[in-house]
Design an enzyme around this catalytic site. Structure first.
Site, short mmCIF file in Angstrom:
data_model
loop_
_atom_site.label_atom_id
_atom_site.label_comp_id
_atom_site.label_asym_id
_atom_site.label_seq_id
_atom_site.Cartn_x
_atom_site.Cartn_y
_atom_site.Cartn_z
N THR A 286 0.71 -1.17 -0.18
CA THR A 286 0.05 -0.08 0.14
C THR A 286 0.70 1.22 -0.16
OG1 THR A 286 -1.57 -1.00 1.32
CG2 THR A 286 -1.76 1.12 1.28
N GLU B 287 -7.07 -10.27 6.88
CA GLU B 287 -6.62 -11.29 7.67
C GLU B 287 -7.63 -12.05 8.33
OE1 GLU B 287 -3.24 -10.08 10.28
OE2 GLU B 287 -2.57 -8.87 8.73
N ASN C 218 -10.15 1.64 2.11
CA ASN C 218 -10.11 1.47 3.45
C ASN C 218 -10.82 2.57 4.20
OD1 ASN C 218 -8.88 -1.04 3.49
ND2 ASN C 218 -6.82 -0.16 3.75
N ASN D 143 -21.19 3.36 14.92
CA ASN D 143 -20.83 3.52 16.17
C ASN D 143 -21.58 5.03 16.64
OD1 ASN D 143 -19.89 1.30 17.02
ND2 ASN D 143 -17.58 1.71 16.42
N TYR E 200 -25.52 8.37 -4.39
CA TYR E 200 -24.72 9.48 -3.65
C TYR E 200 -23.17 9.34 -4.02
CZ TYR E 200 -29.32 10.55 -1.51
OH TYR E 200 -30.60 10.84 -1.24
N GLY F 77 -27.52 19.85 -1.12
CA GLY F 77 -28.59 21.01 -0.75
C GLY F 77 -29.76 20.72 -0.67
N CYS G 74 -34.02 19.55 3.10
CA CYS G 74 -33.82 18.64 3.97
C CYS G 74 -32.47 18.56 4.67
CB CYS G 74 -34.61 17.52 3.82
SG CYS G 74 -36.28 17.43 3.39
N LYS H 89 -30.38 20.83 7.04
CA LYS H 89 -31.13 21.19 8.05
C LYS H 89 -31.34 19.97 9.12
CE LYS H 89 -35.61 20.60 7.76
NZ LYS H 89 -36.22 19.58 8.44
N LYS I 74 -31.19 20.30 -7.40
CA LYS I 74 -31.02 19.00 -7.97
C LYS I 74 -31.77 19.18 -9.44
CE LYS I 74 -33.79 16.00 -5.36
NZ LYS I 74 -33.91 14.79 -4.66
#
Ligand SMILES: NC(=O)c1ccc[n+]([C@@H]2O[C@H](COP(=O)([O-])OP(=O)(O)OC[C@H]3O[C@@H](n4cnc5c(N)ncnc54)[C@H](O)[C@@H]3O)[C@@H](O)[C@H]2O)c1
Length: 415
Positions: A126, A163, A216, A227, A259, A267, A270, A273, A328
């Protein structure tokens, strides 16, 4: 094929096992003599399901050995470089093992018998984008005494194994990504992976380097997002697992490609906000939520980036046409539209800006506009209009067709 593997750590030994299982011959090398001794005795240096058995079998069949010298490496068809790139205290990756391995491989290239076709050197470690071009290839070139293309070619193939189920991942990857220096130079890898049922995508070295970090980081983001939601659920007396199970049931917008397309900022009435309300609620509930807190700043940073891309292309006071204003496609809703924000900033910066949005023209949407914005919205555009730059802010195929094709275009809807 005869495959050399430089670096017999987790990645190297699993790669060796995968190749041995597919019937290839593997010649390993590692700078750690203890690792070499373990492999020489037919054992795997790491515990990983199925790998030990395959290593033992490959060794007893004479298809796995440790190189005695560089000439054995020099005669391989393909060499995989799987040395470590550990993180330094400041976050950068330590490329010193990689450069040492590149030096060794370059020296091996010098010993390659002239009658053999080029050896393919496949880097698996990497490394951040640009490392192949700035660190690996120059080291190889100096050590081999020649640029890639004659006695050797280079490729970068990021490793995605986990792993604990590494061999299963080796044989069932989501996709195999191969970065090539020039198209077709890594063709041998496609033959090598002929038994693996996964799409093989060839791309540039830099894209292959970057995709590993995109993957990653997204995996890490998913854990931390789950979480943060879990912390809020627990403190609200809501079942955290139930909440995330419900979340994951939405495979239309939540767990999907929806998305995940770099383009404009978000924007509309909703999203901003609700994200702000959630951040505020978590704060007052005493729950740390760094990801939620940073969504709005990240969105604003994106508009800053788009403005800087416009400025990079055209000087202040230029005539710019912004195509799209509502938040949009297929709506005339301009509330909290990031394109209205962009327009305001371009005007403030001194650009001569006009805006066209067929969704507004087709409705009375223009009525919702603030007076400063209404003044610059055009009712129509024509092929002989002249602009220094056209900025496409959202999908408007009919409008784009109307424009003179010689005008420079910046599409911020699709970066
Ligand atoms: N472990 C994983 O699950 C995993 C998954 C994907 C990607 N990666 C990446 O793959 C690379 C290798 O990871 P790893 O976990 O196998 O590392 P590792 O530390 O387990 O093994 C690296 C091996 O390379 C050897 N080595 C170092 N310098 C050498 C040299 N000049 N010549 C020959 N051998 C040399 C070391 O002695 C060691 O045995 C890293 O860049 C890592 O980020 C790891």
């Amino acid at each position: 094929m005869r495959i050399a593997i430089c670096g017999l750590g987790h990645v190297g030994i699993v790669t060796a096992a995968g190749l041995l299982r597919d019937g290839h011959t593997v010649i390993g090398m590692d700078s750690d003599g203890a690792v070499c001794d373990v492999v020489k005795s037919g054992l795997s240096p790491f515990r990983e399901p199925e790998v030990g058995e395959i290593i033992a079998a490959g060794h007893s069949e004479g298809r796995l050995s440790i190189a005695d010298g560089l000439s054995e490496i020099a005669e391989a068809d393909v060499a995989f470089i799987c040395v470590g790139t550990r993180g330094l205290p400041d976050g950068r990756l330590d490329l010193s093992d990689l450069q040492a391995a590149s030096q060794t491989l370059g020296e091996a290239v010098r010993l390659r018998p002239a009658e053999l076709p080029p050896i393919l050197l496949v880097f698996r470690s990497t490394m951040v984008p640009g490392s192949m071009s700035t660190a690996v290839i120059p080291t190889l070139r100096a050590a081999a005494g020649e640029t890639p293309g004659q006695c050797y070619n280079v490729a970068y193939q990021p490793e995605f194994m986990r792993e604990g189920c590494a061999l299963a991942d080796y044989f069932a990857p989501a996709r195999i990504v191969i970065g090539e220096q020039s198209p077709g130079t890594a063709g041998k890898l496609k033959d090598l992976y002929a038994n693996i049922n996964a799409p093989i995508v060839t791309t540039s070295l830099e894209t292959a380097e970057l995709i590993k970090f995109a993957d990653n980081s997204f995996h890490a983001l998913k854990v931390c997002f789950a979480n943060e939601m879990g912390r809020l659920a627990v403190s609200s007396g809501v079942g955290a697992s139930e909440l995330l199970q419900l979340f994951c049931m939405d495979t239309k917008l939540n767990l999907s490609a929806a998305y995940l397309r770099p383009g404009g900022a978000f924007g509309g009435p909703c999203l901003a906000k609700d994200v702000l309300a959630l951040a505020q609620h978590m704060k007052t509930s005493g729950i740390s939520a760094p990801i939620i807190d940073h969504i709005i700043p990240s969105n604003q940073a994106h508009t800053d980036f788009l403005i800087s891309e416009i400025k990079r292309r055209t000087p202040l006071r230029s005539r710019i046409l912004l195509v799209g204003l509502s938040f949009k496609a297929n709506t005339d809703d301009v509330r909290q539209s990031p394109l209205a924000d962009l327009a305001q900033r371009l005007l403030t910066d001194g650009y001569d800006l006009a805006v066209y949005d067929s969704d507004l023209v087709a409705s009375d949407g223009k009525l919702q506009l603030a007076p400063w914005l209404a003044k610059i919205v055009l009712q129509q555009i024509q092929a002989n209009d002249t602009w220094d730059l056209v900025v496409i802010g959202k999908r408007q195929p009919s409008a784009i067709k109307m424009l003179n094709s010689s005008i420079p275009v910046l599409n911020i809807d699709r970066l």
